[in-house]
Design a protein around this motif. Sequence first.
Motif, PDB file in Angstrom:
ATOM      1  N   ILE A  45       0.842  -1.202   0.000  1.00 61.17           N
ATOM      2  CA  ILE A  45       0.000   0.000   0.000  1.00 61.17           C
ATOM      3  C   ILE A  45       0.881   1.258   0.000  1.00 61.17           C
ATOM      4  O   ILE A  45       0.593   2.247  -0.667  1.00 61.17           O
ATOM      5  N   ALA A  46       1.990   1.202   0.721  1.00 66.46           N
ATOM      6  CA  ALA A  46       2.863   2.385   0.830  1.00 66.46           C
ATOM      7  C   ALA A  46       3.765   2.571  -0.393  1.00 66.46           C
ATOM      8  O   ALA A  46       4.158   3.688  -0.713  1.00 66.46           O
ATOM      9  N   TRP A  47       4.055   1.477  -1.061  1.00 67.76           N
ATOM     10  CA  TRP A  47       5.027   1.478  -2.154  1.00 67.76           C
ATOM     11  C   TRP A  47       4.895   2.649  -3.150  1.00 67.76           C
ATOM     12  O   TRP A  47       5.862   3.380  -3.371  1.00 67.76           O
ATOM     13  N   PRO A  48       3.708   2.869  -3.729  1.00 67.20           N
ATOM     14  CA  PRO A  48       3.623   3.923  -4.762  1.00 67.20           C
ATOM     15  C   PRO A  48       3.797   5.327  -4.189  1.00 67.20           C
ATOM     16  O   PRO A  48       3.960   6.278  -4.957  1.00 67.20           O
ATOM     17  N   HIS A  49       3.756   5.468  -2.859  1.00 72.54           N
ATOM     18  CA  HIS A  49       3.995   6.786  -2.276  1.00 72.54           C
ATOM     19  C   HIS A  49       5.479   7.003  -2.018  1.00 72.54           C
ATOM     20  O   HIS A  49       5.958   8.118  -1.992  1.00 72.54           O
ATOM     21  N   VAL A  50       6.201   5.895  -1.848  1.00 70.73           N
ATOM     22  CA  VAL A  50       7.650   5.996  -1.650  1.00 70.73           C
ATOM     23  C   VAL A  50       8.333   6.117  -3.006  1.00 70.73           C
ATOM     24  O   VAL A  50       9.131   7.018  -3.251  1.00 70.73           O
ATOM     25  N   PHE A  51       7.979   5.180  -3.898  1.00 68.31           N
ATOM     26  CA  PHE A  51       8.529   5.226  -5.251  1.00 68.31           C
ATOM     27  C   PHE A  51       7.469   5.848  -6.144  1.00 68.31           C
ATOM     28  O   PHE A  51       6.685   5.151  -6.776  1.00 68.31           O
ATOM     29  N   ASP A  52       7.434   7.186  -6.166  1.00 73.34           N
ATOM     30  CA  ASP A  52       6.250   7.837  -6.715  1.00 73.34           C
ATOM     31  C   ASP A  52       6.438   8.371  -8.136  1.00 73.34           C
ATOM     32  O   ASP A  52       5.571   9.087  -8.641  1.00 73.34           O
ATOM     33  N   ALA A  53       7.543   8.057  -8.788  1.00 70.74           N
ATOM     34  CA  ALA A  53       7.681   8.477 -10.184  1.00 70.74           C
ATOM     35  C   ALA A  53       6.691   7.683 -11.030  1.00 70.74           C
ATOM     36  O   ALA A  53       6.432   6.517 -10.745  1.00 70.74           O
ATOM     37  N   PRO A  54       6.099   8.314 -12.051  1.00 70.79           N
ATOM     38  CA  PRO A  54       5.104   7.607 -12.865  1.00 70.79           C
ATOM     39  C   PRO A  54       5.631   6.281 -13.412  1.00 70.79           C
ATOM     40  O   PRO A  54       4.919   5.283 -13.437  1.00 70.79           O
ATOM     41  N   TYR A  55       6.919   6.265 -13.816  1.00 70.08           N
ATOM     42  CA  TYR A  55       7.426   5.043 -14.415  1.00 70.08           C
ATOM     43  C   TYR A  55       7.514   3.925 -13.374  1.00 70.08           C
ATOM     44  O   TYR A  55       7.186   2.758 -13.658  1.00 70.08           O
ATOM     45  N   GLN A  56       7.911   4.276 -12.154  1.00 69.32           N
ATOM     46  CA  GLN A  56       8.008   3.256 -11.101  1.00 69.32           C
ATOM     47  C   GLN A  56       6.625   2.662 -10.807  1.00 69.32           C
ATOM     48  O   GLN A  56       6.483   1.468 -10.600  1.00 69.32           O
ATOM     49  N   ARG A  57       5.620   3.553 -10.809  1.00 68.80           N
ATOM     50  CA  ARG A  57       4.264   3.045 -10.592  1.00 68.80           C
ATOM     51  C   ARG A  57       3.802   2.192 -11.775  1.00 68.80           C
ATOM     52  O   ARG A  57       3.164   1.158 -11.594  1.00 68.80           O
ATOM     53  N   HIS A  58       4.158   2.660 -12.980  1.00 70.86           N
ATOM     54  CA  HIS A  58       3.753   1.929 -14.184  1.00 70.86           C
ATOM     55  C   HIS A  58       4.232   0.480 -14.144  1.00 70.86           C
ATOM     56  O   HIS A  58       3.485  -0.450 -14.473  1.00 70.86           O
ATOM     57  N   VAL A  59       5.475   0.280 -13.741  1.00 65.71           N
ATOM     58  CA  VAL A  59       6.028  -1.087 -13.718  1.00 65.71           C
ATOM     59  C   VAL A  59       5.177  -1.976 -12.818  1.00 65.71           C
ATOM     60  O   VAL A  59       4.814  -3.097 -13.185  1.00 65.71           O
ATOM     61  N   LEU A  60       4.801  -1.445 -11.658  1.00 65.92           N
ATOM     62  CA  LEU A  60       4.011  -2.257 -10.727  1.00 65.92           C
ATOM     63  C   LEU A  60       2.597  -2.529 -11.262  1.00 65.92           C
ATOM     64  O   LEU A  60       2.055  -3.624 -11.106  1.00 65.92           O
ATOM     65  N   VAL A  61       1.986  -1.518 -11.905  1.00 61.82           N
ATOM     66  CA  VAL A  61       0.657  -1.731 -12.494  1.00 61.82           C
ATOM     67  C   VAL A  61       0.717  -2.892 -13.483  1.00 61.82           C
ATOM     68  O   VAL A  61      -0.125  -3.807 -13.461  1.00 61.82           O
ATOM     69  N   MET A  62       1.733  -2.886 -14.325  1.00 65.84           N
ATOM     70  CA  MET A  62       1.854  -3.963 -15.318  1.00 65.84           C
ATOM     71  C   MET A  62       2.145  -5.309 -14.651  1.00 65.84           C
ATOM     72  O   MET A  62       1.634  -6.338 -15.080  1.00 65.84           O
ATOM     73  N   VAL A  63       2.955  -5.280 -13.597  1.00 69.25           N
ATOM     74  CA  VAL A  63       3.239  -6.528 -12.878  1.00 69.25           C
ATOM     75  C   VAL A  63       1.940  -7.112 -12.318  1.00 69.25           C
ATOM     76  O   VAL A  63       1.689  -8.317 -12.435  1.00 69.25           O
ATOM     77  N   PHE A  64       1.082  -6.257 -11.745  1.00 71.20           N
ATOM     78  CA  PHE A  64      -0.177  -6.763 -11.190  1.00 71.20           C
ATOM     79  C   PHE A  64      -1.041  -7.392 -12.278  1.00 71.20           C
ATOM     80  O   PHE A  64      -1.650  -8.444 -12.075  1.00 71.20           O
ATOM     81  N   ILE A  65      -1.113  -6.727 -13.440  1.00 73.28           N
ATOM     82  CA  ILE A  65      -1.950  -7.256 -14.527  1.00 73.28           C
ATOM     83  C   ILE A  65      -1.407  -8.606 -15.013  1.00 73.28           C
ATOM     84  O   ILE A  65      -2.154  -9.575 -15.169  1.00 73.28           O
ATOM     85  N   TYR A  66      -0.084  -8.668 -15.222  1.00 73.64           N
ATOM     86  CA  TYR A  66       0.511  -9.937 -15.672  1.00 73.64           C
ATOM     87  C   TYR A  66       0.364 -11.016 -14.596  1.00 73.64           C
ATOM     88  O   TYR A  66       0.106 -12.178 -14.898  1.00 73.64           O
ATOM     89  N   ALA A  67       0.540 -10.638 -13.337  1.00 73.05           N
ATOM     90  CA  ALA A  67       0.456 -11.636 -12.263  1.00 73.05           C
ATOM     91  C   ALA A  67      -0.956 -12.202 -12.165  1.00 73.05           C
ATOM     92  O   ALA A  67      -1.140 -13.403 -11.933  1.00 73.05           O
ATOM     93  N   LEU A  68      -1.948 -11.349 -12.382  1.00 77.96           N
ATOM     94  CA  LEU A  68      -3.336 -11.829 -12.355  1.00 77.96           C
ATOM     95  C   LEU A  68      -3.570 -12.839 -13.477  1.00 77.96           C
ATOM     96  O   LEU A  68      -4.175 -13.893 -13.282  1.00 77.96           O
ATOM     97  N   MET A  69      -3.050 -12.500 -14.662  1.00 82.22           N
ATOM     98  CA  MET A  69      -3.202 -13.401 -15.797  1.00 82.22           C
ATOM     99  C   MET A  69      -2.447 -14.716 -15.551  1.00 82.22           C
ATOM    100  O   MET A  69      -2.946 -15.807 -15.838  1.00 82.22           O
ATOM    101  N   ALA A  70      -1.239 -14.597 -14.989  1.00 84.82           N
ATOM    102  CA  ALA A  70      -0.447 -15.799 -14.697  1.00 84.82           C
ATOM    103  C   ALA A  70      -1.146 -16.655 -13.640  1.00 84.82           C
ATOM    104  O   ALA A  70      -1.144 -17.884 -13.720  1.00 84.82           O
ATOM    105  N   GLN A  71      -1.773 -15.988 -12.663  1.00 85.78           N
ATOM    106  CA  GLN A  71      -2.510 -16.747 -11.645  1.00 85.78           C
ATOM    107  C   GLN A  71      -3.656 -17.525 -12.293  1.00 85.78           C
ATOM    108  O   GLN A  71      -3.957 -18.650 -11.902  1.00 85.78           O
TER     109      GLN A  71
END
Lengths: 349, 234
Positions: A45-71
């Motif tokens: 929950i805290a991660w995107p506030h610590v690493f708050d550059a758009p690109y850093q957030r973008h990587v995690l958004v994509m990871v969540f989408i891929y992880a959901l598909m992989a699940q």
Amino acid sequence: MAQAPHAPPAGEPRAELERARAEPVRTPLSAKQWVWLALAGVALIAWPHVFDAPYQRHVLVMVFIYALMAQGWNVLAGYCGQISLGQAVYFGIGAYSAGFLYANYHISPWLGMLVGVGISVLVALAIGLPTFRLRGHYFAIATLVIGEIGHTLMLNWEFVGGATGVWIPIDRDSPWYSFQFHDNKLPNYYIGLGFLTAACLVVVWLERSKAGLYFRAIRDEPDAARSLGVDVTRYKLVAIMISAAFTAVAGAQFAQYVLVIDPETVFPLLLSILVVLMTMLGGIGTLWGPIIGAGVLFPLSEATRVWLGGTGGAEDLMIYGALILLISVFWPGGLLALLRRLFVRSGDA
Amino acid sequence: MLEVEDLEVCYGDYQVIRGVSLHVAEGEIVSVLGPNGAGKSTVLNAISGLRPPRAGRIEFEGEPIGGRPPHEIVRRRLVHIMERRRVFPYLTVRQNLWLGGYNPAARDAREETLRHVYALFPRLAEREDQLAHSMSGGEQQMLALGRGLMARPRLLLVDEPLLGLSPAAARHTFEVLRRINETGVAILFIEQNVQTALGLAERGYVLESGRLVLEGRSGELLGSDAVKQIFLGG
């Protein structure tokens, strides 16, 4: 434990027999595991506030989408043993349902996502009903073919945009209705995290339920499962429907995140292969495997693009081809098994 | 209890079972004998629904079950324990057992059944959290039997329960089959060794090339020249 002789006096109840009362599949989390889970939750929950550059957030958004598909692939292949090579079909259906319905009829993509889940589940049933009666690799081959059919169909279906795909109109006024967030990526981050968490809860439930035991029985010894009264075809269908639903949700999120979709980005064979690689890299048939796999592979492919130039070359694929080879030769349980061996003493897992 | 009449089973175009008839009475223990490839396993598979018959009549407790899917037949408490044990390797002993007891006929009583199984096989109780693949062959056979018992069978079909076991484990398995039978469960089992099989069974059927060639009480079969001829080629 002491070695008891074979002769068993029946009748006298022993302490260990009393343990039989407990459900065998329910093992409650230990206090330590709860602490780790709570820490992980706070960190995410805290991660995107610590690493708050758009690109850093973008990587995690994509990871969540891929992880959901992989699940989603993991439920079908990892738990139930049915190897699908056409998961992109469900992803594409989810993406097109959300994007196309919004772009053409102004239907909220949230509703479009539900429609996508419904269509994917029906398509999954249509694939599973005939192919699950076959044995061996027929199912894998059928899904490979269906993936390619889906791709070709979408390329030529002018009604949904053909090869141009769908351009989702920008709407800055009602972000929650239009499922698009232009101020920052925080909503995408938390929505992605929320859906992934929900999917993981489904898998946790599966690991402890009758259906989950049936899946694993079907995976390892289908004939024995049948002889014990498992309706094998029916439970395979349950697995493929769960798998399709997860994947369609991932597709809808992806469409509303990038806002431009076409058959090459949401129906490609590469995507179907990618979720297989991610799950195998992380650890097939485990709760955390798909998440670890997506968490390593997506940032890795981004990094190789930065280091080696982003011309769309296959450097990232070469690197994770090599990774997969190493993993399957040296640690067939995936990264998760490797991590366990490195950090967890036996008996603590 | 079980009536099989003129059973015919095919693999594709090839007919494996050509008109086999047999029966098992309430509480009886009966053996199916015959050389390799005689079709013994196929007969059991047809009865339990794993391989639907092409023709013939199969009745269990007065109701036709021929061609019904296995999950319906298990519910009638006719349970098939297949050859080579086939335990679920990556599930624990307890999960393996639990899987046998999920069908509607057994579900409500499964905790009681589990205690019964643990009393019969204390070794399984000791190892209940162990993964099935890490156990010895004899223990896996106990697990396969216990898993079948979890379905609360009234008739148990057992395919080569002694296959690949050490002499001690084989004796133990045998003893357990006898005890299961004494609790009122009828048993129809396959065994290659004539002496062993007829030592346990009350009656026997001898199959050869998909046909029934002999049947009778164990004592009669043991002394018969025909049995010697089939198994010793003499």
